[in-house]
Scaffold this motif. Structure first.
Motif, short mmCIF file in Angstrom:
data_model
loop_
_atom_site.label_atom_id
_atom_site.label_comp_id
_atom_site.label_asym_id
_atom_site.label_seq_id
_atom_site.Cartn_x
_atom_site.Cartn_y
_atom_site.Cartn_z
N PRO A 11 -8.57 -2.60 -10.17
CA PRO A 11 -6.99 -2.02 -11.30
C PRO A 11 -6.96 -0.72 -10.67
CG PRO A 11 -8.47 -1.63 -13.32
CD PRO A 11 -9.30 -2.99 -11.60
N LEU A 12 -6.17 -0.24 -10.32
CA LEU A 12 -5.96 1.10 -9.31
C LEU A 12 -4.98 2.34 -10.35
CD1 LEU A 12 -4.13 -0.85 -5.78
CD2 LEU A 12 -6.03 0.03 -6.59
N ARG B 79 -8.03 5.88 -6.17
CA ARG B 79 -7.55 7.64 -5.83
C ARG B 79 -8.75 7.42 -4.51
NH1 ARG B 79 -10.09 9.23 -10.73
NH2 ARG B 79 -12.24 9.60 -10.04
N ALA B 80 -9.21 5.95 -3.88
CA ALA B 80 -10.23 6.21 -2.92
C ALA B 80 -9.09 5.36 -2.36
CB ALA B 80 -11.40 5.21 -2.89
N LEU B 81 -8.35 4.22 -1.90
CA LEU B 81 -7.65 4.14 -2.24
C LEU B 81 -5.99 4.30 -1.56
CD1 LEU B 81 -6.51 1.16 -0.71
CD2 LEU B 81 -5.39 0.49 -2.66
N LEU B 82 -5.73 5.70 -2.72
CA LEU B 82 -4.48 6.38 -1.69
C LEU B 82 -5.36 7.08 -0.39
CD1 LEU B 82 -2.50 8.34 -2.41
CD2 LEU B 82 -3.57 9.63 -3.95
N GLU B 83 -6.47 8.19 -0.06
CA GLU B 83 -6.97 8.57 1.45
C GLU B 83 -6.02 7.39 2.01
OE1 GLU B 83 -10.48 10.87 -0.46
OE2 GLU B 83 -10.61 9.73 1.26
N HIS B 84 -6.72 6.14 1.72
CA HIS B 84 -6.49 5.33 3.53
C HIS B 84 -4.83 5.31 3.27
CE1 HIS B 84 -10.73 4.05 3.60
NE2 HIS B 84 -10.73 3.62 2.65
N ALA B 85 -3.44 5.10 2.09
CA ALA B 85 -1.91 4.83 2.18
C ALA B 85 -2.07 5.90 1.90
CB ALA B 85 -1.97 4.72 0.65
N ASP B 86 -2.35 7.18 2.66
CA ASP B 86 -2.07 8.77 3.27
C ASP B 86 -2.83 8.52 4.38
OD1 ASP B 86 -3.18 10.93 0.18
OD2 ASP B 86 -0.78 9.70 0.78
N ALA B 87 -3.87 8.01 4.77
CA ALA B 87 -3.64 8.07 6.49
C ALA B 87 -2.60 6.74 7.55
CB ALA B 87 -4.88 7.34 6.86
N LEU B 88 -2.95 6.13 6.67
CA LEU B 88 -1.15 4.29 7.04
C LEU B 88 -0.57 5.21 7.17
CD1 LEU B 88 -0.91 1.86 7.56
CD2 LEU B 88 -0.21 1.08 5.42
N ALA B 89 -0.06 6.47 6.03
CA ALA B 89 1.47 7.45 6.02
C ALA B 89 1.35 7.59 7.74
CB ALA B 89 1.61 7.58 4.58
N HIS C 152 4.81 -4.98 -6.96
CA HIS C 152 4.31 -4.85 -6.13
C HIS C 152 2.78 -4.63 -6.57
CE1 HIS C 152 7.22 -5.31 -2.41
NE2 HIS C 152 7.70 -5.52 -3.13
N LEU C 153 2.73 -3.07 -7.26
CA LEU C 153 1.47 -2.48 -7.92
C LEU C 153 0.44 -3.59 -8.30
CD1 LEU C 153 -0.39 -0.29 -7.99
CD2 LEU C 153 1.29 0.00 -10.56
N ARG C 154 1.55 -4.88 -8.31
CA ARG C 154 0.45 -5.72 -9.66
C ARG C 154 -0.16 -6.88 -8.34
NH1 ARG C 154 4.11 -6.08 -13.67
NH2 ARG C 154 5.53 -8.33 -12.29
N HIS C 155 0.43 -6.78 -7.62
CA HIS C 155 0.10 -8.00 -6.78
C HIS C 155 -0.86 -6.70 -5.83
CE1 HIS C 155 2.38 -11.98 -6.71
NE2 HIS C 155 3.72 -11.04 -6.74
N LEU C 156 -1.01 -5.60 -5.57
CA LEU C 156 -1.86 -4.80 -4.65
C LEU C 156 -3.00 -4.86 -5.41
CD1 LEU C 156 -2.26 -3.41 -1.55
CD2 LEU C 156 -1.40 -1.24 -3.22
N GLU C 157 -3.27 -4.97 -6.67
CA GLU C 157 -4.30 -4.79 -7.67
C GLU C 157 -4.87 -6.00 -7.42
OE1 GLU C 157 -3.84 -1.39 -10.63
OE2 GLU C 157 -2.15 -3.12 -11.29
N LEU D 69 0.81 -1.13 0.17
CA LEU D 69 0.06 0.34 0.54
C LEU D 69 0.92 1.33 -0.28
CD1 LEU D 69 -2.68 0.43 0.07
CD2 LEU D 69 -2.75 1.02 2.59
N LEU D 70 2.27 1.56 0.84
CA LEU D 70 2.66 2.44 0.79
C LEU D 70 3.76 2.51 -0.50
CD1 LEU D 70 4.36 1.58 4.36
CD2 LEU D 70 2.37 3.76 3.68
N VAL D 71 4.22 1.69 -1.25
CA VAL D 71 4.47 1.38 -2.35
C VAL D 71 3.64 2.42 -3.84
CG1 VAL D 71 5.57 -0.05 -4.28
CG2 VAL D 71 5.40 -0.24 -1.89
N PHE D 72 1.98 2.49 -3.57
CA PHE D 72 1.32 2.39 -4.31
C PHE D 72 1.31 4.14 -4.08
CE2 PHE D 72 -2.60 4.14 -4.13
CZ PHE D 72 -3.35 3.92 -5.50
N ARG D 73 1.18 4.18 -2.76
CA ARG D 73 1.15 5.61 -2.50
C ARG D 73 2.31 6.70 -3.25
NH1 ARG D 73 3.80 9.16 1.77
NH2 ARG D 73 2.27 10.65 2.27
N GLN D 74 3.65 6.06 -3.62
CA GLN D 74 4.20 6.59 -4.05
C GLN D 74 4.55 6.80 -5.26
OE1 GLN D 74 7.37 8.24 -1.85
NE2 GLN D 74 7.50 8.90 -4.16
N VAL D 75 4.03 5.54 -5.79
CA VAL D 75 3.66 5.78 -7.05
C VAL D 75 2.74 6.76 -7.66
CG1 VAL D 75 2.63 4.38 -9.32
CG2 VAL D 75 4.09 3.05 -7.46
#
Length: 296
Positions: free
Chosen positions: A46-47, A62-72, A35-40, A6-12
Protein backbone atom coordinates in the motif's frame (compact mmCIF):
# COMPACT_ATOMS: atom_id res chain seq x y z
CA UNK A 1 6.37 -0.21 -12.92
CA UNK A 2 4.23 2.07 -15.10
CA UNK A 3 5.85 5.52 -15.35
CA UNK A 4 2.57 7.25 -16.15
CA UNK A 5 0.93 5.82 -13.05
CA UNK A 6 3.99 6.81 -11.04
CA UNK A 7 3.43 10.44 -12.07
CA UNK A 8 -0.26 10.17 -11.16
CA UNK A 9 0.77 8.87 -7.73
CA UNK A 10 3.20 11.81 -7.40
CA UNK A 11 0.36 14.25 -8.06
CA UNK A 12 -1.79 12.51 -5.41
CA UNK A 13 1.07 12.75 -2.92
CA UNK A 14 1.80 16.41 -3.69
CA UNK A 15 -1.89 17.38 -3.68
CA UNK A 16 -2.56 15.55 -0.41
CA UNK A 17 -5.75 13.97 -1.70
CA UNK A 18 -7.18 12.02 -4.61
CA UNK A 19 -9.71 14.80 -5.21
CA UNK A 20 -6.96 17.41 -5.35
CA UNK A 21 -4.96 15.34 -7.83
CA UNK A 22 -8.04 14.84 -9.97
CA UNK A 23 -8.61 18.60 -10.15
CA UNK A 24 -4.99 19.26 -11.19
CA UNK A 25 -4.99 16.46 -13.77
CA UNK A 26 -8.46 17.26 -15.07
CA UNK A 27 -9.59 13.68 -14.41
CA UNK A 28 -12.35 12.10 -12.41
CA UNK A 29 -11.63 10.82 -8.91
CA UNK A 30 -12.46 7.20 -9.89
CA UNK A 31 -9.90 7.37 -12.72
CA UNK A 32 -7.18 8.59 -10.35
CA UNK A 33 -8.13 5.95 -7.77
CA UNK A 34 -7.94 3.22 -10.41
CA UNK A 35 -4.42 4.24 -11.46
CA UNK A 36 -3.37 4.35 -7.82
CA UNK A 37 -4.76 0.85 -7.15
CA UNK A 38 -2.93 -0.54 -10.21
CA UNK A 39 0.33 1.03 -9.03
CA UNK A 40 -0.10 -0.40 -5.54
CA UNK A 41 -0.60 -3.86 -7.07
CA UNK A 42 2.60 -3.39 -9.09
CA UNK A 43 4.47 -2.23 -5.99
CA UNK A 44 3.07 -5.06 -3.88
CA UNK A 45 2.55 -2.62 -1.01
CA UNK A 46 0.00 0.00 0.00
CA UNK A 47 1.27 3.45 -0.92
CA UNK A 48 -1.34 5.66 0.75
CA UNK A 49 -3.73 5.49 3.68
CA UNK A 50 -7.07 7.04 2.84
CA UNK A 51 -8.25 9.52 5.48
CA UNK A 52 -11.51 11.52 5.75
CA UNK A 53 -9.66 14.71 4.73
CA UNK A 54 -7.22 13.30 2.22
CA UNK A 55 -4.45 10.73 2.13
CA UNK A 56 -1.37 9.88 4.18
CA UNK A 57 1.70 8.30 2.59
CA UNK A 58 2.88 4.97 3.90
CA UNK A 59 6.59 4.27 4.35
CA UNK A 60 6.56 2.62 0.91
CA UNK A 61 4.74 5.65 -0.50
CA UNK A 62 7.34 8.06 0.86
CA UNK A 63 10.13 5.95 -0.62
CA UNK A 64 8.41 5.73 -4.00
CA UNK A 65 7.75 9.49 -4.02
CA UNK A 66 11.50 10.16 -4.14
CA UNK A 67 11.71 8.09 -7.34
CA UNK A 68 8.62 9.81 -8.73
CA UNK A 69 10.17 13.24 -8.09
CA UNK A 70 13.37 12.13 -9.81
CA UNK A 71 11.33 10.87 -12.77
CA UNK A 72 9.47 14.19 -13.01
CA UNK A 73 12.79 16.05 -12.99
CA UNK A 74 14.19 13.82 -15.73
CA UNK A 75 11.08 14.38 -17.84
CA UNK A 76 11.37 18.14 -17.32
CA UNK A 77 15.03 17.92 -18.35
CA UNK A 78 14.12 15.96 -21.46
CA UNK A 79 11.41 18.43 -22.48
CA UNK A 80 13.66 21.47 -21.98
CA UNK A 81 16.62 19.87 -23.73
CA UNK A 82 14.52 18.91 -26.75
CA UNK A 83 13.07 22.41 -26.86
CA UNK A 84 16.54 23.95 -26.69
CA UNK A 85 17.81 21.68 -29.46
CA UNK A 86 14.87 22.54 -31.68
CA UNK A 87 15.09 26.32 -31.13
CA UNK A 88 18.79 26.63 -30.25
CA UNK A 89 17.61 28.82 -27.37
CA UNK A 90 14.63 28.87 -25.07
CA UNK A 91 13.39 26.91 -22.10
CA UNK A 92 12.44 27.88 -18.58
CA UNK A 93 14.44 27.99 -15.38
CA UNK A 94 12.85 28.47 -11.96
CA UNK A 95 15.24 29.92 -9.37
CA UNK A 96 14.48 29.99 -5.63
CA UNK A 97 16.65 32.41 -3.63
CA UNK A 98 16.83 33.87 -0.12
CA UNK A 99 15.72 37.54 0.24
CA UNK A 100 19.06 39.40 0.12
CA UNK A 101 20.18 37.39 -2.92
CA UNK A 102 16.77 37.89 -4.53
CA UNK A 103 17.27 41.65 -4.13
CA UNK A 104 20.85 41.80 -5.46
CA UNK A 105 22.52 38.85 -7.18
CA UNK A 106 19.45 37.36 -8.83
CA UNK A 107 18.27 40.54 -10.63
CA UNK A 108 21.83 41.03 -11.93
CA UNK A 109 21.92 37.41 -13.09
CA UNK A 110 18.50 37.75 -14.73
CA UNK A 111 19.72 40.84 -16.57
CA UNK A 112 22.74 38.90 -17.86
CA UNK A 113 20.49 36.04 -18.97
CA UNK A 114 18.15 38.45 -20.76
CA UNK A 115 21.11 39.83 -22.72
CA UNK A 116 22.68 36.44 -23.46
CA UNK A 117 19.55 34.37 -24.06
CA UNK A 118 16.54 36.61 -24.80
CA UNK A 119 14.22 33.64 -25.34
CA UNK A 120 14.97 32.09 -21.93
CA UNK A 121 12.11 32.40 -19.45
CA UNK A 122 13.45 32.94 -15.91
CA UNK A 123 11.12 32.70 -12.90
CA UNK A 124 12.15 33.90 -9.41
CA UNK A 125 10.77 32.35 -6.23
CA UNK A 126 11.83 33.96 -2.93
CA UNK A 127 12.48 31.38 -0.21
CA UNK A 128 14.87 30.82 2.68
CA UNK A 129 17.40 27.98 2.10
CA UNK A 130 15.42 25.15 3.79
CA UNK A 131 12.26 26.01 1.85
CA UNK A 132 14.23 26.54 -1.37
CA UNK A 133 15.73 23.05 -1.04
CA UNK A 134 12.24 21.61 -0.57
CA UNK A 135 11.10 23.33 -3.77
CA UNK A 136 13.95 21.74 -5.73
CA UNK A 137 13.40 18.33 -4.14
CA UNK A 138 9.70 18.49 -5.03
CA UNK A 139 10.46 19.54 -8.61
CA UNK A 140 8.83 22.95 -8.14
CA UNK A 141 12.10 24.83 -8.72
CA UNK A 142 15.12 24.03 -10.87
CA UNK A 143 17.71 25.87 -8.79
CA UNK A 144 17.99 26.95 -5.16
CA UNK A 145 20.44 29.61 -4.04
CA UNK A 146 21.47 28.87 -0.45
CA UNK A 147 24.04 29.95 2.11
CA UNK A 148 25.89 28.36 5.00
CA UNK A 149 27.78 30.22 7.70
CA UNK A 150 31.32 29.21 8.58
CA UNK A 151 31.21 26.33 11.02
CA UNK A 152 27.72 25.24 9.99
CA UNK A 153 27.43 21.88 8.23
CA UNK A 154 26.59 22.11 4.54
CA UNK A 155 24.76 18.99 3.47
CA UNK A 156 23.06 18.41 0.14
CA UNK A 157 20.09 16.01 0.10
CA UNK A 158 20.51 12.78 -1.81
CA UNK A 159 20.05 13.21 -5.55
CA UNK A 160 20.94 16.91 -5.49
CA UNK A 161 24.18 18.65 -6.41
CA UNK A 162 25.69 21.72 -4.74
CA UNK A 163 27.68 24.17 -6.88
CA UNK A 164 29.75 26.81 -4.99
CA UNK A 165 29.22 30.25 -6.54
CA UNK A 166 30.95 32.63 -4.16
CA UNK A 167 31.19 34.06 -0.67
CA UNK A 168 29.24 36.71 1.21
CA UNK A 169 31.23 38.54 3.92
CA UNK A 170 29.46 39.21 7.22
CA UNK A 171 29.76 42.64 8.81
CA UNK A 172 29.08 44.18 12.21
CA UNK A 173 26.31 46.80 12.10
CA UNK A 174 26.21 49.53 14.77
CA UNK A 175 24.16 52.66 15.35
CA UNK A 176 26.04 55.75 14.23
CA UNK A 177 26.51 56.97 17.80
CA UNK A 178 27.92 53.71 19.14
CA UNK A 179 31.20 53.89 21.09
CA UNK A 180 32.86 51.55 18.58
CA UNK A 181 31.48 53.28 15.46
CA UNK A 182 34.70 55.23 14.95
CA UNK A 183 37.00 52.20 15.07
CA UNK A 184 38.34 50.74 11.82
CA UNK A 185 37.76 47.21 13.11
CA UNK A 186 35.95 45.98 16.21
CA UNK A 187 36.80 43.15 18.58
CA UNK A 188 33.72 41.17 19.59
CA UNK A 189 34.95 41.08 23.17
CA UNK A 190 34.32 44.82 23.36
CA UNK A 191 30.63 44.23 22.64
CA UNK A 192 29.84 41.84 25.50
CA UNK A 193 27.63 44.41 27.26
CA UNK A 194 25.60 45.33 24.15
CA UNK A 195 22.11 44.27 23.23
CA UNK A 196 21.79 42.35 19.96
CA UNK A 197 19.37 42.07 17.06
CA UNK A 198 19.33 38.48 15.75
CA UNK A 199 18.26 37.17 12.36
CA UNK A 200 16.98 33.85 11.03
CA UNK A 201 17.49 30.62 12.96
CA UNK A 202 20.76 29.80 11.18
CA UNK A 203 22.06 33.36 11.54
CA UNK A 204 21.15 33.45 15.23
CA UNK A 205 23.02 30.19 15.85
CA UNK A 206 26.04 31.65 14.04
CA UNK A 207 25.92 34.83 16.13
CA UNK A 208 25.68 32.86 19.37
CA UNK A 209 28.60 30.64 18.37
CA UNK A 210 30.81 33.63 17.55
CA UNK A 211 30.01 35.44 20.79
CA UNK A 212 30.57 32.33 22.88
CA UNK A 213 33.99 31.93 21.21
CA UNK A 214 34.70 35.54 22.23
CA UNK A 215 33.85 34.70 25.84
CA UNK A 216 30.27 35.90 26.32
CA UNK A 217 26.64 35.05 25.64
CA UNK A 218 24.91 37.69 23.49
CA UNK A 219 21.98 39.54 25.03
CA UNK A 220 19.53 39.02 22.14
CA UNK A 221 16.58 41.39 22.57
CA UNK A 222 14.96 41.31 19.13
CA UNK A 223 14.81 38.94 16.19
CA UNK A 224 14.00 39.61 12.54
CA UNK A 225 15.14 37.97 9.31
CA UNK A 226 14.15 41.17 7.47
CA UNK A 227 17.34 43.19 6.94
CA UNK A 228 15.36 46.44 6.64
CA UNK A 229 13.72 45.88 10.03
CA UNK A 230 17.01 44.84 11.62
CA UNK A 231 18.78 48.00 10.42
CA UNK A 232 15.88 50.19 11.52
CA UNK A 233 16.13 48.78 15.05
CA UNK A 234 19.91 49.23 15.07
CA UNK A 235 19.72 52.80 13.72
CA UNK A 236 17.49 53.75 16.65
CA UNK A 237 19.93 52.39 19.20
CA UNK A 238 17.87 49.35 20.15
CA UNK A 239 20.73 46.94 19.62
CA UNK A 240 23.58 45.93 17.33
CA UNK A 241 23.76 43.11 14.85
CA UNK A 242 25.56 41.25 12.10
CA UNK A 243 24.43 41.32 8.50
CA UNK A 244 25.87 39.86 5.30
CA UNK A 245 27.18 42.17 2.61
CA UNK A 246 24.36 41.20 0.23
CA UNK A 247 21.79 42.50 2.73
CA UNK A 248 23.73 45.75 3.09
CA UNK A 249 23.95 46.07 -0.70
CA UNK A 250 20.20 45.64 -0.97
CA UNK A 251 19.48 48.29 1.66
CA UNK A 252 21.63 50.57 3.83
CA UNK A 253 19.98 52.60 6.58
CA UNK A 254 21.72 56.01 6.90
CA UNK A 255 21.60 55.63 10.67
CA UNK A 256 23.96 52.65 10.84
CA UNK A 257 27.71 52.20 10.70
CA UNK A 258 29.23 49.05 9.22
CA UNK A 259 32.51 47.68 10.55
CA UNK A 260 34.66 44.59 10.03
CA UNK A 261 35.37 42.09 12.77
CA UNK A 262 38.83 40.48 12.48
CA UNK A 263 38.62 36.75 11.85
CA UNK A 264 34.93 36.82 10.93
CA UNK A 265 34.66 34.46 7.98
CA UNK A 266 32.16 34.90 5.12
CA UNK A 267 29.19 32.69 4.51
CA UNK A 268 29.42 30.34 1.53
CA UNK A 269 26.93 30.65 -1.35
CA UNK A 270 25.77 27.61 -3.31
CA UNK A 271 23.37 26.78 -6.10
CA UNK A 272 21.55 23.48 -5.57
CA UNK A 273 19.88 21.42 -8.29
CA UNK A 274 19.07 17.83 -9.20
CA UNK A 275 22.09 15.99 -10.57
CA UNK A 276 20.26 15.37 -13.84
CA UNK A 277 19.43 19.07 -14.21
CA UNK A 278 22.95 20.05 -15.23
CA UNK A 279 22.03 18.66 -18.65
CA UNK A 280 19.33 21.33 -19.02
CA UNK A 281 20.73 24.25 -21.05
CA UNK A 282 18.61 26.79 -19.16
CA UNK A 283 19.95 25.56 -15.81
CA UNK A 284 23.55 25.63 -17.00
CA UNK A 285 23.08 29.16 -18.31
CA UNK A 286 21.51 30.29 -15.03
CA UNK A 287 24.37 28.83 -12.98
CA UNK A 288 26.89 30.71 -15.13
CA UNK A 289 24.92 33.95 -14.88
CA UNK A 290 24.65 33.78 -11.07
CA UNK A 291 28.36 33.07 -10.78
CA UNK A 292 29.17 35.99 -13.10
CA UNK A 293 26.81 38.32 -11.21
CA UNK A 294 28.54 37.53 -7.92
CA UNK A 295 32.08 37.92 -9.25
CA UNK A 296 31.58 41.02 -11.40
Amino acid sequence: MDAHRLLVFRQVARSGSIAGAARVLGWTQPAVSQHLRHLERQAGLPLVLRRPRGIQLTEAGRALLEHADALATRLHAAADEMNALARLEGGTVRLAAFPSAAATVVPAAMSLLAARHPALDVRLLQAEPPEALELVTAGEADLAMTFAHDGQPFTVPSGLLGVPVGQDPVRLVLPNGHAQAGAATVDLRDLAADRWIAGCERCTAHLERLCLAAGFTPDIRHGSDDYVVAQSLIARGLGIGMLPRLALRAFRDPGVTVREVPGLRPRALHLIHHREADRIPAVRAAVRAVHDAITE
